[in-house]
Design an enzyme around this catalytic site. Structure first.
Site, mmCIF file in Angstrom:
data_model
loop_
_atom_site.group_PDB
_atom_site.id
_atom_site.type_symbol
_atom_site.label_atom_id
_atom_site.label_comp_id
_atom_site.label_asym_id
_atom_site.label_seq_id
_atom_site.Cartn_x
_atom_site.Cartn_y
_atom_site.Cartn_z
ATOM 1 N N LYS A 161 2.081 -3.358 7.578
ATOM 2 C CA LYS A 161 2.308 -3.575 6.138
ATOM 3 C C LYS A 161 3.783 -3.321 5.808
ATOM 4 O O LYS A 161 4.397 -4.086 5.053
ATOM 5 C CB LYS A 161 1.429 -2.644 5.283
ATOM 6 C CG LYS A 161 -0.058 -2.938 5.278
ATOM 7 C CD LYS A 161 -0.446 -4.251 4.630
ATOM 8 C CE LYS A 161 -0.217 -4.332 3.154
ATOM 9 N NZ LYS A 161 -0.770 -5.617 2.595
ATOM 10 N N THR A 186 0.814 -1.213 0.000
ATOM 11 C CA THR A 186 0.000 0.000 0.000
ATOM 12 C C THR A 186 0.852 1.270 0.000
ATOM 13 O O THR A 186 1.969 1.269 0.549
ATOM 14 C CB THR A 186 -0.900 0.006 1.257
ATOM 15 O OG1 THR A 186 -1.498 1.294 1.411
ATOM 16 C CG2 THR A 186 -0.128 -0.303 2.540
ATOM 17 N N ASP A 187 0.296 2.345 -0.540
ATOM 18 C CA ASP A 187 0.989 3.644 -0.498
ATOM 19 C C ASP A 187 1.112 4.176 0.932
ATOM 20 O O ASP A 187 1.916 5.070 1.197
ATOM 21 C CB ASP A 187 0.297 4.673 -1.402
ATOM 22 C CG ASP A 187 -1.129 5.031 -1.008
ATOM 23 O OD1 ASP A 187 -1.659 4.472 -0.020
ATOM 24 O OD2 ASP A 187 -1.739 5.878 -1.700
ATOM 25 N N GLU A 188 0.324 3.608 1.865
ATOM 26 C CA GLU A 188 0.365 4.128 3.249
ATOM 27 C C GLU A 188 1.713 3.904 3.909
ATOM 28 O O GLU A 188 2.028 4.554 4.905
ATOM 29 C CB GLU A 188 -0.736 3.489 4.104
ATOM 30 C CG GLU A 188 -2.103 3.867 3.631
ATOM 31 C CD GLU A 188 -3.172 3.861 4.712
ATOM 32 O OE1 GLU A 188 -2.848 3.765 5.904
ATOM 33 O OE2 GLU A 188 -4.344 3.964 4.327
ATOM 34 N N TYR A 215 -1.712 -0.259 11.245
ATOM 35 C CA TYR A 215 -1.924 -0.949 9.961
ATOM 36 C C TYR A 215 -0.733 -0.735 9.024
ATOM 37 O O TYR A 215 -0.134 -1.699 8.528
ATOM 38 C CB TYR A 215 -3.220 -0.454 9.286
ATOM 39 C CG TYR A 215 -3.286 -0.760 7.796
ATOM 40 C CD1 TYR A 215 -3.436 -2.069 7.335
ATOM 41 C CD2 TYR A 215 -3.167 0.263 6.848
ATOM 42 C CE1 TYR A 215 -3.465 -2.355 5.970
ATOM 43 C CE2 TYR A 215 -3.199 -0.012 5.488
ATOM 44 C CZ TYR A 215 -3.351 -1.321 5.048
ATOM 45 O OH TYR A 215 -3.376 -1.592 3.697
HETATM 46 P P1 NAD Z 1 -10.189 -6.748 2.373
HETATM 47 O O1 NAD Z 1 -10.194 -6.516 3.843
HETATM 48 O O2 NAD Z 1 -11.432 -6.539 1.595
HETATM 49 O O3 NAD Z 1 -9.680 -8.237 2.068
HETATM 50 C C1 NAD Z 1 -8.693 -8.888 2.822
HETATM 51 C C2 NAD Z 1 -8.907 -10.398 2.668
HETATM 52 O O4 NAD Z 1 -7.846 -11.080 3.349
HETATM 53 C C3 NAD Z 1 -10.220 -10.900 3.296
HETATM 54 O O5 NAD Z 1 -10.862 -11.762 2.402
HETATM 55 C C4 NAD Z 1 -9.760 -11.637 4.554
HETATM 56 O O6 NAD Z 1 -10.624 -12.687 4.929
HETATM 57 C C5 NAD Z 1 -8.401 -12.154 4.108
HETATM 58 N N1 NAD Z 1 -7.483 -12.438 5.230
HETATM 59 C C6 NAD Z 1 -7.200 -11.641 6.306
HETATM 60 N N2 NAD Z 1 -6.296 -12.242 7.098
HETATM 61 C C7 NAD Z 1 -5.984 -13.437 6.513
HETATM 62 C C8 NAD Z 1 -5.095 -14.480 6.844
HETATM 63 N N3 NAD Z 1 -4.339 -14.429 7.954
HETATM 64 N N4 NAD Z 1 -5.026 -15.548 6.021
HETATM 65 C C9 NAD Z 1 -5.797 -15.620 4.902
HETATM 66 N N5 NAD Z 1 -6.659 -14.646 4.545
HETATM 67 C C10 NAD Z 1 -6.742 -13.562 5.331
HETATM 68 O O7 NAD Z 1 -9.008 -5.841 1.834
HETATM 69 P P2 NAD Z 1 -8.687 -5.231 0.398
HETATM 70 O O8 NAD Z 1 -9.048 -3.815 0.413
HETATM 71 O O9 NAD Z 1 -9.198 -6.122 -0.662
HETATM 72 O O10 NAD Z 1 -7.080 -5.297 0.442
HETATM 73 C C11 NAD Z 1 -6.364 -6.371 -0.166
HETATM 74 C C12 NAD Z 1 -4.883 -6.034 -0.120
HETATM 75 O O11 NAD Z 1 -4.629 -4.839 -0.841
HETATM 76 C C13 NAD Z 1 -4.328 -5.815 1.292
HETATM 77 O O12 NAD Z 1 -3.052 -6.374 1.366
HETATM 78 C C14 NAD Z 1 -4.255 -4.302 1.412
HETATM 79 O O13 NAD Z 1 -3.241 -3.906 2.308
HETATM 80 C C15 NAD Z 1 -3.917 -3.925 -0.022
HETATM 81 N N6 NAD Z 1 -4.333 -2.577 -0.432
HETATM 82 C C16 NAD Z 1 -5.627 -2.167 -0.274
HETATM 83 C C17 NAD Z 1 -5.989 -0.892 -0.736
HETATM 84 C C18 NAD Z 1 -7.400 -0.352 -0.591
HETATM 85 O O14 NAD Z 1 -7.605 0.839 -0.792
HETATM 86 N N7 NAD Z 1 -8.391 -1.168 -0.264
HETATM 87 C C19 NAD Z 1 -5.036 -0.069 -1.354
HETATM 88 C C20 NAD Z 1 -3.722 -0.534 -1.478
HETATM 89 C C21 NAD Z 1 -3.388 -1.802 -1.035
HETATM 90 O O1 DAU Z 2 -4.021 4.207 0.640
HETATM 91 C C1 DAU Z 2 -4.256 2.825 0.563
HETATM 92 C C2 DAU Z 2 -5.068 2.411 1.763
HETATM 93 O O2 DAU Z 2 -6.363 2.955 1.568
HETATM 94 C C3 DAU Z 2 -5.144 0.913 1.968
HETATM 95 O O3 DAU Z 2 -3.863 0.418 2.258
HETATM 96 C C4 DAU Z 2 -6.104 0.566 3.110
HETATM 97 O O4 DAU Z 2 -6.264 -0.830 3.212
HETATM 98 C C5 DAU Z 2 -7.442 1.207 2.833
HETATM 99 O O5 DAU Z 2 -8.315 0.998 3.918
HETATM 100 C C6 DAU Z 2 -7.266 2.701 2.598
HETATM 101 O O6 DAU Z 2 -6.842 3.376 3.809
HETATM 102 P P1 DAU Z 2 -7.421 4.829 4.209
HETATM 103 O O7 DAU Z 2 -7.213 5.033 5.651
HETATM 104 O O8 DAU Z 2 -6.911 5.896 3.288
HETATM 105 O O9 DAU Z 2 -8.949 4.548 3.809
HETATM 106 P P2 DAU Z 2 -10.327 4.794 4.547
HETATM 107 O O10 DAU Z 2 -11.389 4.353 3.605
HETATM 108 O O11 DAU Z 2 -10.353 4.263 5.930
HETATM 109 O O12 DAU Z 2 -10.339 6.381 4.645
HETATM 110 C C7 DAU Z 2 -10.181 7.200 3.496
HETATM 111 C C8 DAU Z 2 -10.173 8.661 3.979
HETATM 112 O O13 DAU Z 2 -11.487 8.963 4.484
HETATM 113 C C9 DAU Z 2 -9.199 8.912 5.118
HETATM 114 O O14 DAU Z 2 -8.631 10.203 4.985
HETATM 115 C C10 DAU Z 2 -10.085 8.864 6.356
HETATM 116 C C11 DAU Z 2 -11.421 9.380 5.844
HETATM 117 N N1 DAU Z 2 -12.606 8.842 6.547
HETATM 118 C C12 DAU Z 2 -12.738 7.485 6.616
HETATM 119 C C13 DAU Z 2 -13.805 6.928 7.282
HETATM 120 C C14 DAU Z 2 -13.959 5.430 7.386
HETATM 121 C C15 DAU Z 2 -13.538 9.698 7.104
HETATM 122 O O15 DAU Z 2 -13.418 10.926 7.023
HETATM 123 N N2 DAU Z 2 -14.595 9.140 7.779
HETATM 124 C C16 DAU Z 2 -14.764 7.795 7.905
HETATM 125 O O16 DAU Z 2 -15.757 7.362 8.560
#
Ligand code: NAD
Ligand code: DAU
Length: 332
Positions: free
Chosen positions: A144, A115-117, A140
């Site tokens: 990562k 992730t970019d985080e 988190y």
């Molecule tokens: P998500 O929470 O929807 O999915 C995560 C999945 O992993 C779930 O199906 C969960 O059951 C499974 N899981 C959790 N722990 C596990 C374990 N120990 N063994 C096997 N399975 C397990 O999340 P997502 O948003 O689809 O994210 C997927 C990946 O992409 C993550 O690695 C996250 O860090 C990365 N990512 C997400 C975002 C975003 O904005 N959502 C952005 C950049 C990177």
């Molecule tokens: O940047 C990549 C990441 O993006 C991934 O690695 C994470 O898995 C994914 O959850 C996401 O993280 P963020 O913290 O950026 O996403 P989130 O959806 O939680 O929040 C997006 C923005 O919105 C952040 O600035 C916080 C704000 N927010 C979020 C929630 C849930 C609010 O203002 N109110 C809220 O209730």
């Protein structure tokens, strides 16, 4: 290819499974089915092993006969990591290590999805490159980053064939409604308050799930071992702007938007330099304005997917995360 997709029942993992099936690859999924994992995200007939990436026997059983592993499995919500971080360390660090040990023993390829985080807060104007130092702000992103650090160490020490992708904020269908866009879309559809953290001026770089998966596939096929590839949408928006657009798209009143006490350690801005992945031939195909409209329409048309989720465990989490915040809300 025969691929093991770990975390394939989650949001981005399930988009990736569908993409690779369309391309003719054979897919096996290993997923722990935590609160965000959902069998309903997977197409019928996909081989699903319910198990944990941090358990070597679960990994070796599911990966039997596979040519590569793409690791999406993670605890993924920043706010939950602030409430309780333990599972994040186990899955993100120990789980990644177990996968690396497996590819070390078998010689198959690994793409580790990050992730970019991990780069932390960015000043206005700049964009993180793959060589920037890691500066995570939340449990988190620190977990990562810890998993990420193992990958080049295993490449250098054991010559494993592994690459990392670092994606920006991803949106689309089937995202668990704790995250910003699906939370605000579903609350707006239900005419519930939209809890904006702090002043709502934080900036995120939005990436459509299909574009994110296209980048990961390219790295799987063409990425070099030991290299990191940023996958960023290049579509930066302030949260308040996204929230206002969701209100328009759902026809909900502005009065639902409220400012609540901020997330501790909240990063102000993320942005990615994607020159390296673009040199392999990748470019995002979805403009945020179009993708957001389609995504909100998907939540409007798929209540049967998210209404059952918004009960039980979700309600407990919602109460812990928002009850006190909403009691201290002010108009945004
Ligand atoms: P998500 O929470 O929807 O999915 C995560 C999945 O992993 C779930 O199906 C969960 O059951 C499974 N899981 C959790 N722990 C596990 C374990 N120990 N063994 C096997 N399975 C397990 O999340 P997502 O948003 O689809 O994210 C997927 C990946 O992409 C993550 O690695 C996250 O860090 C990365 N990512 C997400 C975002 C975003 O904005 N959502 C952005 C950049 C990177
Ligand atoms: O940047 C990549 C990441 O993006 C991934 O690695 C994470 O898995 C994914 O959850 C996401 O993280 P963020 O913290 O950026 O996403 P989130 O959806 O939680 O929040 C997006 C923005 O919105 C952040 O600035 C916080 C704000 N927010 C979020 C929630 C849930 C609010 O203002 N109110 C809220 O209730």
């Amino acid at each position: 290819m025969k691929l093991l997709v770990t975390g394939g029942a989650g949001f981005i993992g399930s988009h990736f499974v569908k993409r690779m099936l369309r391309g003719g690859d054979e897919i096996v999924v290993l997923d722990k089915l935590t609160y965000s994992g959902n069998r309903a995200n997977l197409p019928p007939g996909v081989e699903l092993h319910v198990g944990d990436i941090a358990e070597p026997s679960h990994v070796s059983r599911a990966a039997h006969g596979c040519d590569a592993i793409v690791n999406f499995a993670a605890e993924t919500h920043v706010d939950r990591s602030i409430l309780a971080a333990e599972d994040f360390g186990r899955t993100e660090f120990r789980g990644t290590q177990v996968l690396l040990e497996h590819v070390r023993a078998t010689g198959i390829r690994l793409v580790h999805v990050s992730t970019d985080e991990v780069y932390g807060d960015l000043e206005a104007g700049g964009a993180a490159t793959e060589n920037d130092r890691l500066h995570p702000s939340s449990p988190y992103s620190a977990a990562k980053a810890a998993g990420d650090l193992l990958v080049p160490a295993y490449v250098r020490t054991f010559e494993v064939n592994a690459s990392i992708t670092r994606g920006s904020n991803t949106y689309g269908a089937n995202q668990y409604p704790e995250k910003f866009i699906p939370l605000f879309a579903t609350n707006a559809l239900d005419r519930e308050p939209l809890p904006l953290y702090g002043d709502g001026r934080q900036v995120r770089d939005w990436l459509h799930a299909d574009d994110h998966c296209a980048g990961i596939e390219l790295v799987l096929r063409k990425g070099a071992a030991g290299e990191v590839y940023n996958v960023g949408g290049g579509d930066e928006h302030e949260n308040i702007e996204v929230a206002e657009r969701i209100l328009e798209l759902t026809g909900a009143p502005r009065s639902l938007l409220c400012s609540v006490p901020d997330r501790p350690g909240h990063d102000r801005r993320y942005a990615l330099d994607t020159t390296k992945l673009r040199a392999l031939g990748w470019a995002p195909a979805h403009a945020f304005e179009d993708g957001l409209r389609e995504t909100v329409a998907w939540y409007r048309d798929n209540r049967a997917w998210w209404e059952p989720i918004k009960s039980g465990e979700y309600r407990d989490y919602y109460e812990r995360q928002y009850a006190e915040r909403l009691a201290n809300a002010t108009p945004a």
